[in-house]
Design an enzyme around this catalytic site. Structure first.
Site, PDB file in Angstrom:
ATOM      1  N   GLY A 148      -4.117   0.254  -2.778  1.00 38.08           N
ATOM      2  CA  GLY A 148      -3.306   0.987  -1.811  1.00 38.08           C
ATOM      3  C   GLY A 148      -2.022   1.565  -2.379  1.00 38.08           C
TER       4      GLY A 148
ATOM      5  N   PRO B 289      -6.466  -0.784  -7.589  1.00 38.96           N
ATOM      6  CG  PRO B 289      -5.530  -0.158  -9.642  1.00 38.96           C
ATOM      7  CD  PRO B 289      -6.166  -1.325  -8.928  1.00 38.96           C
TER       8      PRO B 289
ATOM      9  NE  ARG C  89      -3.706   7.147  -1.878  1.00 36.13           N
ATOM     10  CZ  ARG C  89      -4.473   7.817  -0.993  1.00 36.13           C
ATOM     11  NH1 ARG C  89      -4.598   9.110  -1.090  1.00 36.13           N
ATOM     12  NH2 ARG C  89      -5.079   7.174  -0.010  1.00 36.13           N
TER      13      ARG C  89
ATOM     14  NE  ARG D 195      -6.087  12.155   0.471  1.00 39.47           N
ATOM     15  CZ  ARG D 195      -4.794  12.329   0.622  1.00 39.47           C
ATOM     16  NH1 ARG D 195      -4.212  13.426   0.188  1.00 39.47           N
ATOM     17  NH2 ARG D 195      -4.056  11.408   1.189  1.00 39.47           N
TER      18      ARG D 195
ATOM     19  CB  CYS E  86     -18.058  28.347  10.538  1.00 41.29           C
ATOM     20  SG  CYS E  86     -17.968  29.401  11.971  1.00 41.29           S
TER      21      CYS E  86
HETATM   22  C1  LIG Z   1     -10.460   2.142  -1.034  1.00 41.33           C
HETATM   23  C2  LIG Z   1     -10.230   0.742  -1.458  1.00 41.33           C
HETATM   24  C3  LIG Z   1      -9.307   0.463  -2.483  1.00 41.33           C
HETATM   25  C4  LIG Z   1      -8.469   1.516  -3.144  1.00 41.33           C
HETATM   26  O1  LIG Z   1      -7.509   2.053  -2.289  1.00 41.33           O
HETATM   27  P1  LIG Z   1      -6.418   3.046  -2.870  1.00 41.33           P
HETATM   28  O2  LIG Z   1      -5.555   3.351  -1.704  1.00 41.33           O
HETATM   29  O3  LIG Z   1      -7.135   4.234  -3.382  1.00 41.33           O
HETATM   30  O4  LIG Z   1      -5.697   2.309  -3.951  1.00 41.33           O
HETATM   31  C5  LIG Z   1      -9.185  -0.846  -2.891  1.00 41.33           C
HETATM   32  N1  LIG Z   1      -9.908  -1.842  -2.324  1.00 41.33           N
HETATM   33  C6  LIG Z   1     -10.792  -1.609  -1.340  1.00 41.33           C
HETATM   34  C7  LIG Z   1     -11.561  -2.740  -0.775  1.00 41.33           C
HETATM   35  C8  LIG Z   1     -10.971  -0.309  -0.870  1.00 41.33           C
HETATM   36  O5  LIG Z   1     -11.846  -0.085   0.116  1.00 41.33           O
END
Ligand SMILES: *Cc1c(COP(=O)(O)O)cnc(C)c1O
Length: 418
Positions: free
Chosen positions: A228, A272, A274, A310, A344
């Site tokens: 996250g 991680p 993103r 997004r 569209c």
């Molecule tokens: C999507 C996800 C992540 C990665 O989240 P980011 O925001 O991209 O770092 C990590 N763990 C789990 C279980 C996820 O579903």
């Protein structure tokens, strides 16, 4: 300012967006290897704790060549599906370097991982039962819902009362009794409370909660704190990156304390996605039309939400750079415009009411920080072709790392096709 990010990072190496589009077609995902390696190193060294490993979350971007680089940088990986496992193995990850964090999967999908020797995390008591019935005596991990979550949009908050994820922290006794019933070894617990936080505090808080829960189990080999980690999507407005150093220090102290008290051999992991891939990717597209409607200036491009969803899905912001096809009068006023795609649906936009340099037909648009949840969420909606992907290598040269879809690809799934 315009071009701030790609100039500062020498993003395009020896080439130019217009040359890339000419060679590989538009739209086009472009990745920069140096930035990717840098972000991998930051995550690999994030917590100064000896037994810490970062698992890259594959769903953010599953390009095979990028996965190979991520592996070279020493990260392990999380998978959410057999398809991700399959591609990770092809990229050279070993089964013991893959952690399968599944959600509501079939027995077949569970067994696909088990049979490969990949550790599986289950995400409900009922899936723990299912796991036990098919793998009595086996090793398993469980995903805990620590009771709260964070995120930039409600669809990406994955901890707390209002989500479908994890086993609630008040179900510990039930977990234990299922483990006992099937003689399962609980090898790890994991969590992931949400996506895109820009301050460490909530994460640290959730780690404390997870560690409290961990101390109620014996024999754990690892504790996985989740992903996250946010990136600054508004760099042109001076948004600052997540401050990793003191964040990692604080975590290290907490982890040292816990392991000294409960289990010196424990391994800590993070997930991680993103953070690793977002900033190494730019999406390029071409301006094909302009119009004014209801007082809004629309810039019509080939960047539909089939290419980057997004903005439409999360109301997400991406900085925009303009690469003009002809030199322009520097004194022209900037304009407030809305950049839209070619799908569209009225909601098909990339950037809403942005003040940008004057834009003409034929100009190339660069959508910054598009490396995460860009191509991986792209689709063939409207029977549009997903773009190619290109890597700008460390020496400044570029190479194709994924073909653009072809029209024939659109017929491939049909049995009647001869
Ligand atoms: C999507 C996800 C992540 C990665 O989240 P980011 O925001 O991209 O770092 C990590 N763990 C789990 C279980 C996820 O579903």
């Amino acid at each position: 300012m315009d071009h701030y990010f790609t100039k500062q990072t020498n993003f395009y190496g020896n080439t130019h967006p217009h040359e890339l589009i000419e060679q590989y077609g538009s739209p086009l995902y472009v990745y920069n290897e140096s930035i990717l390696r840098q972000r991998c190193k930051e995550m690999a060294n994030f917590i100064p704790y000896p037994n810490y490993i970062a698992n890259y979350s594959t769903k953010a971007n599953a390009n095979l060549e990028l996965l190979k680089i991520i592996r070279e940088e020493g990260l392990h990986a999380d998978a959410m599906s057999p398809g991700e496992i399959y591609v990770l193995l092809a990229a050279g990850f070993k089964p013991e370097e893959i952690f399968y964090i599944c959600n509501n999967v079939s027995i077949e999908e569970m067994m696909y991982a088990v049979n490969l020797g990949i550790t599986v995390s289950v995400d409900s008591l009922s899936q723990l039962e299912t796991f036990g019935q098919h793998n009595p005596g086996g090793n398993v991990a469980v995903r805990i819902n620590p009771g709260f979550g964070i995120g930039h949009h409600e669809n990406v908050v994955t901890g707390g009362k209002k989500t479908k994820f994890g086993i609630n922290d008040d179900c510990i006794e039930e977990i234990k009794s299922i483990l006992k019933k099937y003689k399962l070894n609980l090898v790890g617990i994991n969590q992931h409370i949400g996506s895109l936080f820009m301050e460490g505090e909530p994460y640290i808080q959730s780690v404390r909660t997870l560690l409290d829960i961990a101390s109620k189990f014996e024999g754990l080999r690892f504790i996985d704190m989740g992903g996250g980690f946010g990136i600054p999507y508004k760099k042109q407005n001076d948004e600052k990156p997540l401050e990793l150093e003191s964040f990692g220090q604080q975590l290290a102290e907490i982890l040292h304390d816990w392991s000294a008290r409960y289990n010196p051999d424990i391994q800590f992991m993070s997930e991680p996605g993103r953070y690793v891939v977002a900033e190494c990717g730019v999406l390029l597209g071409t301006v094909h039309a302009k119009k004014e409607n209801g007082g809004i200036q629309y810039i019509g491009t080939d960047l539909g939400f089939n290419v980057l969803v997004r903005p439409v899905m999360y109301d997400a912001w991406h900085d925009i750079e303009i690469y003009p096809s002809n030199s322009k009068n520097e004194n022209l006023d900037w304009e407030t415009v809305t950049i839209v795609g070619n799908i569209c649906e009225s909601g098909d936009f990339i950037a809403y009411q942005r003040l940008l340099p004057p834009i003409s037909i034929g100009d190339v648009i660069g959508v910054m920080d598009a490396g995460a949840y860009g191509y991986s969420m792209a689709s063939n909606y409207n029977n549009r072709l997903r773009p190619a992907e290109v890597l700008i290598q460390e020496d400044g040269s570029h190479r194709l790392i994924r073909y653009r879809d072809t029209l024939e690809d659109l017929l491939r799934p049909f049995p009647s096709k001869k």
